[in-house]
Design a protein around this motif. Structure first.
Motif, PDB file in Angstrom:
ATOM      1  N   MET A   1      81.899  51.123 -17.665  1.00 55.17           N
ATOM      2  CA  MET A   1      81.259  51.751 -16.780  1.00 55.17           C
ATOM      3  C   MET A   1      82.142  53.370 -16.656  1.00 55.17           C
ATOM      4  O   MET A   1      83.221  53.318 -16.331  1.00 55.17           O
ATOM      5  CB  MET A   1      80.892  51.373 -15.263  1.00 55.17           C
ATOM      6  N   THR A   2      81.223  54.442 -17.107  1.00 54.81           N
ATOM      7  CA  THR A   2      81.880  55.726 -17.154  1.00 54.81           C
ATOM      8  C   THR A   2      81.847  56.149 -15.432  1.00 54.81           C
ATOM      9  O   THR A   2      81.476  55.681 -14.678  1.00 54.81           O
ATOM     10  CB  THR A   2      81.156  56.659 -17.720  1.00 54.81           C
ATOM     11  N   GLY A   3      82.452  57.591 -15.476  1.00 52.58           N
ATOM     12  CA  GLY A   3      82.692  58.038 -14.090  1.00 52.58           C
ATOM     13  C   GLY A   3      81.109  58.177 -13.286  1.00 52.58           C
ATOM     14  O   GLY A   3      81.109  57.988 -12.147  1.00 52.58           O
ATOM     15  N   GLU A   4      80.256  58.798 -14.069  1.00 53.35           N
ATOM     16  CA  GLU A   4      79.033  59.041 -13.020  1.00 53.35           C
ATOM     17  C   GLU A   4      78.198  57.824 -12.814  1.00 53.35           C
ATOM     18  O   GLU A   4      77.903  57.976 -11.683  1.00 53.35           O
ATOM     19  CB  GLU A   4      78.062  60.014 -14.194  1.00 53.35           C
ATOM     20  N   PRO A   5      78.026  56.638 -13.402  1.00 51.84           N
ATOM     21  CA  PRO A   5      77.429  55.627 -12.885  1.00 51.84           C
ATOM     22  C   PRO A   5      78.374  55.158 -11.706  1.00 51.84           C
ATOM     23  O   PRO A   5      77.559  54.648 -10.463  1.00 51.84           O
ATOM     24  CB  PRO A   5      77.453  54.763 -14.078  1.00 51.84           C
ATOM     25  N   ILE A   6      79.696  55.178 -11.764  1.00 53.80           N
ATOM     26  CA  ILE A   6      80.473  54.653 -10.859  1.00 53.80           C
ATOM     27  C   ILE A   6      80.380  55.437  -9.472  1.00 53.80           C
ATOM     28  O   ILE A   6      80.208  55.111  -8.370  1.00 53.80           O
ATOM     29  CB  ILE A   6      82.041  54.719 -11.067  1.00 53.80           C
ATOM     30  N   LYS A   7      80.370  56.819  -9.635  1.00 55.07           N
ATOM     31  CA  LYS A   7      80.153  57.597  -8.569  1.00 55.07           C
ATOM     32  C   LYS A   7      78.865  57.671  -7.792  1.00 55.07           C
ATOM     33  O   LYS A   7      78.565  57.665  -6.842  1.00 55.07           O
ATOM     34  CB  LYS A   7      80.307  59.398  -9.339  1.00 55.07           C
ATOM     35  N   ARG A   8      77.671  57.361  -8.842  1.00 57.83           N
ATOM     36  CA  ARG A   8      76.486  57.203  -8.033  1.00 57.83           C
ATOM     37  C   ARG A   8      76.349  55.904  -7.437  1.00 57.83           C
ATOM     38  O   ARG A   8      75.522  55.895  -6.142  1.00 57.83           O
ATOM     39  CB  ARG A   8      75.307  57.078  -9.210  1.00 57.83           C
ATOM     40  N   ASP A   9      76.842  54.991  -7.845  1.00 58.62           N
ATOM     41  CA  ASP A   9      76.834  53.586  -7.159  1.00 58.62           C
ATOM     42  C   ASP A   9      77.664  53.710  -5.835  1.00 58.62           C
ATOM     43  O   ASP A   9      77.276  53.292  -4.561  1.00 58.62           O
ATOM     44  CB  ASP A   9      77.550  52.574  -7.894  1.00 58.62           C
ATOM     45  N   LEU A  10      78.888  54.299  -6.019  1.00 57.73           N
ATOM     46  CA  LEU A  10      79.740  54.747  -4.714  1.00 57.73           C
ATOM     47  C   LEU A  10      78.887  55.443  -3.689  1.00 57.73           C
ATOM     48  O   LEU A  10      79.029  55.139  -2.472  1.00 57.73           O
ATOM     49  CB  LEU A  10      81.054  55.363  -5.147  1.00 57.73           C
ATOM     50  N   LEU A  11      78.194  56.377  -4.300  1.00 62.00           N
ATOM     51  CA  LEU A  11      77.463  57.474  -3.199  1.00 62.00           C
ATOM     52  C   LEU A  11      76.237  56.650  -2.438  1.00 62.00           C
ATOM     53  O   LEU A  11      75.941  56.690  -1.157  1.00 62.00           O
ATOM     54  CB  LEU A  11      76.804  58.462  -4.022  1.00 62.00           C
ATOM     55  N   LYS A  12      75.542  55.913  -3.154  1.00 67.76           N
ATOM     56  CA  LYS A  12      74.669  54.860  -2.533  1.00 67.76           C
ATOM     57  C   LYS A  12      75.329  54.051  -1.506  1.00 67.76           C
ATOM     58  O   LYS A  12      74.977  54.069  -0.429  1.00 67.76           O
ATOM     59  CB  LYS A  12      73.922  53.972  -3.836  1.00 67.76           C
ATOM     60  N   LYS A  13      76.567  53.407  -1.849  1.00 67.22           N
ATOM     61  CA  LYS A  13      77.051  52.354  -0.789  1.00 67.22           C
ATOM     62  C   LYS A  13      77.536  53.392   0.321  1.00 67.22           C
ATOM     63  O   LYS A  13      77.659  52.882   1.370  1.00 67.22           O
ATOM     64  CB  LYS A  13      78.192  51.646  -1.552  1.00 67.22           C
ATOM     65  N   MET A  14      78.049  54.647   0.050  1.00 67.42           N
ATOM     66  CA  MET A  14      78.549  55.506   1.181  1.00 67.42           C
ATOM     67  C   MET A  14      77.525  55.935   2.070  1.00 67.42           C
ATOM     68  O   MET A  14      77.428  55.887   3.294  1.00 67.42           O
ATOM     69  CB  MET A  14      79.492  56.626   0.624  1.00 67.42           C
ATOM     70  N   ASP A 120      75.230  68.343  -2.140  1.00 66.36           N
ATOM     71  CA  ASP A 120      75.036  69.651  -2.746  1.00 66.36           C
ATOM     72  C   ASP A 120      75.281  69.891  -3.869  1.00 66.36           C
ATOM     73  O   ASP A 120      74.879  70.840  -4.294  1.00 66.36           O
ATOM     74  CB  ASP A 120      75.865  70.655  -1.622  1.00 66.36           C
ATOM     75  N   ASN A 121      76.318  69.286  -4.548  1.00 67.47           N
ATOM     76  CA  ASN A 121      76.775  69.248  -5.738  1.00 67.47           C
ATOM     77  C   ASN A 121      75.670  68.814  -6.886  1.00 67.47           C
ATOM     78  O   ASN A 121      75.438  67.788  -6.678  1.00 67.47           O
ATOM     79  CB  ASN A 121      77.810  68.363  -6.085  1.00 67.47           C
ATOM     80  N   PRO A 122      75.057  69.856  -7.631  1.00 68.91           N
ATOM     81  CA  PRO A 122      74.097  69.437  -8.575  1.00 68.91           C
ATOM     82  C   PRO A 122      74.190  68.088  -9.484  1.00 68.91           C
ATOM     83  O   PRO A 122      73.272  67.399  -9.762  1.00 68.91           O
ATOM     84  CB  PRO A 122      73.441  70.676  -9.467  1.00 68.91           C
ATOM     85  N   LEU A 123      75.373  67.783  -9.665  1.00 64.47           N
ATOM     86  CA  LEU A 123      75.752  66.562 -10.675  1.00 64.47           C
ATOM     87  C   LEU A 123      75.536  65.455  -9.746  1.00 64.47           C
ATOM     88  O   LEU A 123      75.549  64.374 -10.353  1.00 64.47           O
ATOM     89  CB  LEU A 123      77.289  66.998 -11.064  1.00 64.47           C
ATOM     90  N   ALA A 124      75.658  65.355  -8.618  1.00 64.36           N
ATOM     91  CA  ALA A 124      75.819  64.323  -7.555  1.00 64.36           C
ATOM     92  C   ALA A 124      74.478  63.513  -7.572  1.00 64.36           C
ATOM     93  O   ALA A 124      74.482  62.343  -7.502  1.00 64.36           O
ATOM     94  CB  ALA A 124      76.298  64.652  -6.271  1.00 64.36           C
ATOM     95  N   VAL A 125      73.327  64.195  -7.693  1.00 64.72           N
ATOM     96  CA  VAL A 125      72.084  63.762  -7.652  1.00 64.72           C
ATOM     97  C   VAL A 125      71.441  63.492  -9.237  1.00 64.72           C
ATOM     98  O   VAL A 125      70.462  62.834  -9.191  1.00 64.72           O
ATOM     99  CB  VAL A 125      70.970  64.526  -6.913  1.00 64.72           C
TER     100      VAL A 125
END
Length: 127
Positions: A1-14, A120-125
């Motif tokens: 799993m690369t950084g972006e899917p991990i980040k999205r998953d972590l954001l959802k859980k947060m 607010d960061n466009p990459l986050a969504v």
């Protein structure tokens, strides 16, 4: 799993953690106490999220900008602080806990600020 899917998953859980802490806090303020079972369940979920973050943080660090990583760290620090806060509050009754609502509210505010900065960061969504 690369950084972006991990980040999205972590954001959802947060975000889920934020909702759970907010609901718990609202009930705690209304009742003045919470049951041991409710408190331990939320605390365990927050510690699980923290552990998952620590397992994946090296991969995240190599894929995310420094500011994004700082915002995630700030949010996860708030999650950990909330979990520790939920370990306190047992006084006279072994079935109920009177967690410090002000401390928990501060953790919730810090988590909300972190999530707002990340969203607010466009990459986050980005999907």
């Amino acid at each position: 799993m690369t950084g972006e899917p991990i980040k999205r998953d972590l954001l959802k859980k947060m975000i889920i953690a934020k909702i759970d802490v907010a609901a718990y806090l609202a009930l705690r303020k209304a009742k003045g106490y919470m049951s041991v079972v409710e408190t331990e369940h939320l605390r365990d979920n927050l510690f699980d999220l923290s552990n998952e973050y620590h397992e994946k943080s090296l991969r995240l660090r190599s894929h995310l900008a420094a500011q994004e990583m700082e915002n995630i760290n700030q949010g996860m620090n708030a999650v950990c602080s909330a979990a520790v806060c939920l370990m306190t509050g047992r006084h006279d009754c072994p079935q109920y806990i009177a967690v410090d609502a002000e401390k928990l509210d501060n953790c919730l505010s810090e988590l909300s600020t972190s999530l707002k900065s990340l969203m607010d960061n466009p990459l986050a969504v980005e999907t």
